[in-house]
Motif scaffolding. Structure first.
Motif, PDB file in Angstrom:
ATOM      1  N   TRP A  38       0.854  -1.187   0.000  1.00  0.00           N
ATOM      2  CA  TRP A  38       0.000   0.000   0.000  1.00  0.00           C
ATOM      3  C   TRP A  38       0.882   1.225   0.000  1.00  0.00           C
ATOM      4  CZ3 TRP A  38      -4.557   1.533  -1.249  1.00  0.00           C
ATOM      5  CH2 TRP A  38      -5.162   2.655  -0.672  1.00  0.00           C
ATOM      6  N   GLY A  39       0.863   1.963  -1.085  1.00  0.00           N
ATOM      7  CA  GLY A  39       1.680   3.162  -1.204  1.00  0.00           C
ATOM      8  C   GLY A  39       1.297   3.911  -2.468  1.00  0.00           C
ATOM      9  N   PRO A  70       3.921   2.479   9.140  1.00  0.00           N
ATOM     10  CA  PRO A  70       2.944   3.236   9.930  1.00  0.00           C
ATOM     11  C   PRO A  70       3.356   4.687  10.197  1.00  0.00           C
ATOM     12  CG  PRO A  70       4.031   1.602  11.300  1.00  0.00           C
ATOM     13  CD  PRO A  70       4.473   1.356   9.890  1.00  0.00           C
ATOM     14  N   SER A  71       4.622   4.976  10.167  1.00  0.00           N
ATOM     15  CA  SER A  71       5.059   6.358  10.393  1.00  0.00           C
ATOM     16  C   SER A  71       4.893   7.233   9.150  1.00  0.00           C
ATOM     17  CB  SER A  71       6.523   6.371  10.846  1.00  0.00           C
ATOM     18  OG  SER A  71       7.346   5.834   9.814  1.00  0.00           O
ATOM     19  N   GLN A  72       4.614   6.604   7.994  1.00  0.00           N
ATOM     20  CA  GLN A  72       4.542   7.351   6.750  1.00  0.00           C
ATOM     21  C   GLN A  72       3.180   7.337   6.071  1.00  0.00           C
ATOM     22  OE1 GLN A  72       7.590   5.749   4.205  1.00  0.00           O
ATOM     23  NE2 GLN A  72       9.150   5.898   5.789  1.00  0.00           N
ATOM     24  N   ASP A  73       2.288   6.450   6.482  1.00  0.00           N
ATOM     25  CA  ASP A  73       1.028   6.320   5.749  1.00  0.00           C
ATOM     26  C   ASP A  73      -0.071   5.805   6.667  1.00  0.00           C
ATOM     27  OD1 ASP A  73      -0.670   6.444   3.557  1.00  0.00           O
ATOM     28  OD2 ASP A  73       0.663   5.303   2.256  1.00  0.00           O
ATOM     29  N   SER A  74      -1.253   5.686   6.100  1.00  0.00           N
ATOM     30  CA  SER A  74      -2.415   5.116   6.771  1.00  0.00           C
ATOM     31  C   SER A  74      -3.406   4.726   5.691  1.00  0.00           C
ATOM     32  CB  SER A  74      -3.033   6.141   7.733  1.00  0.00           C
ATOM     33  OG  SER A  74      -3.464   7.278   7.015  1.00  0.00           O
ATOM     34  N   VAL A  75      -4.500   4.133   6.095  1.00  0.00           N
ATOM     35  CA  VAL A  75      -5.569   3.797   5.160  1.00  0.00           C
ATOM     36  C   VAL A  75      -6.892   4.189   5.809  1.00  0.00           C
ATOM     37  CG1 VAL A  75      -5.743   1.386   5.936  1.00  0.00           C
ATOM     38  CG2 VAL A  75      -6.585   2.004   3.694  1.00  0.00           C
ATOM     39  N   ILE A  76      -7.767   4.797   5.004  1.00  0.00           N
ATOM     40  CA  ILE A  76      -9.080   5.179   5.516  1.00  0.00           C
ATOM     41  C   ILE A  76     -10.153   4.658   4.567  1.00  0.00           C
ATOM     42  CG2 ILE A  76      -8.295   7.214   6.788  1.00  0.00           C
ATOM     43  CD1 ILE A  76      -9.216   8.958   4.466  1.00  0.00           C
ATOM     44  N   ASN A  96      -4.082   2.968  11.043  1.00  0.00           N
ATOM     45  CA  ASN A  96      -2.732   3.518  10.869  1.00  0.00           C
ATOM     46  C   ASN A  96      -1.633   2.676  11.511  1.00  0.00           C
ATOM     47  OD1 ASN A  96      -3.268   4.004  13.540  1.00  0.00           O
ATOM     48  ND2 ASN A  96      -2.564   6.130  13.522  1.00  0.00           N
ATOM     49  N   ASN A  97      -1.869   1.381  11.704  1.00  0.00           N
ATOM     50  CA  ASN A  97      -0.862   0.559  12.382  1.00  0.00           C
ATOM     51  C   ASN A  97       0.140  -0.097  11.437  1.00  0.00           C
ATOM     52  OD1 ASN A  97      -2.376  -1.451  11.218  1.00  0.00           O
ATOM     53  ND2 ASN A  97      -2.846  -2.518  13.121  1.00  0.00           N
ATOM     54  N   GLY A  98      -0.002   0.108  10.114  1.00  0.00           N
ATOM     55  CA  GLY A  98       0.936  -0.467   9.154  1.00  0.00           C
ATOM     56  C   GLY A  98       0.611  -1.884   8.747  1.00  0.00           C
ATOM     57  N   VAL A 116      -3.137  10.223   4.166  1.00  0.00           N
ATOM     58  CA  VAL A 116      -2.124  11.278   4.087  1.00  0.00           C
ATOM     59  C   VAL A 116      -2.511  12.249   2.973  1.00  0.00           C
ATOM     60  CG1 VAL A 116       0.315  11.784   3.645  1.00  0.00           C
ATOM     61  CG2 VAL A 116      -0.325   9.751   4.962  1.00  0.00           C
ATOM     62  N   VAL A 117      -2.458  13.533   3.273  1.00  0.00           N
ATOM     63  CA  VAL A 117      -2.818  14.579   2.315  1.00  0.00           C
ATOM     64  C   VAL A 117      -1.985  14.435   1.040  1.00  0.00           C
ATOM     65  CG1 VAL A 117      -2.848  17.076   1.901  1.00  0.00           C
ATOM     66  CG2 VAL A 117      -3.518  16.176   4.141  1.00  0.00           C
ATOM     67  N   GLY A 118      -2.665  14.452  -0.107  1.00  0.00           N
ATOM     68  CA  GLY A 118      -2.000  14.400  -1.401  1.00  0.00           C
ATOM     69  C   GLY A 118      -1.836  13.009  -1.987  1.00  0.00           C
TER      70      GLY A 118
END
Length: 193
Positions: A38-39, A70-76, A96-98, A116-118
């Motif tokens: 996921w990225g 987890p420090s760079q992304d999340s999923v909603i 947001n736990n990766g 994450v915005v963008g």
């Protein structure tokens, strides 16, 4: 002759019991994006998640696994409107736990994007449809997608085969194994007579 009938009865009961014990498990856990995880998709594979969704036949009971730092992304999980406009405010679900797992427990359309915005604007989003017409994510600005009968799709690590479909092939294979085992047991009983 009576012992021959008893042996046949016992082997028939064993075969019937094997059929009753057999369970049909058709639930799978799918890693979203497969090897890409996921990225943000690359510019050469900007429709990664649209393709991924199209080539995975998800059903009730399946799970989606989103893997990311987890420090760079999340999923909603968002509404259809938020998905289309990339509005990440007021999500339905925030993870947001990766190592985020989403269990599919109902029919319908599910929309996910990065929190994450963008990132959503860079196509880090996925639409999953359960029931009805299958997994389809068609947008007006999407490039031509792969043909529906394609046996695999391309990733940076090579071709990824299509996941098992909702056909009865896993069930048929397990039924075949039960029949073979039952036949072997029956032959053993008859050989002992």
């Amino acid at each position: 002759m009576a012992s021959h009938n008893i042996c046949f009865l016992v082997s028939s009961l064993l075969l019937t019991t094997l059929f009753q014990i057999q369970t049909k498990v058709l639930c799978y856990q799918y890693k979203v994006g497969d090897l890409d995880a996921w990225g943000i998709p690359t510019s050469t594979n900007s429709q990664l998640y649209a393709k991924w969704s199209k080539f995975h036949n998800l059903t009730l009971g399946d799970s989606l696994l989103f893997l990311y730092p987890p420090s760079q992304d999340s999923v909603i999980q968002v509404t259809q409107e938020s998905y289309k406009s990339c509005n990440i405010k007021d999500p339905i679900l925030y993870m947001n736990n990766g190592n985020s797992l989403f269990n599919i427990t109902s029919h319908g359309d599910f929309y996910f994007t990065s929190g994450v915005v963008g990132h959503c604007q860079k196509n880090q989003k996925i639409h999953i449809s359960i029931g009805g017409n299958g997994n389809v994510d068609v947008e007006a600005n999407s490039p031509t997608s792969l043909p529906a009968n394609a046996p695999s799709y391309q990733t940076v690590f090579g071709n990824i085969p299509i996941a098992p479909s909702s056909s009865n092939s896993p069930h048929l294979a397990s039924t075949f194994h039960v029949l073979i085992i039952g036949s072997i047991i029956s032959i053993m009983f008859f050989a002992l007579m």
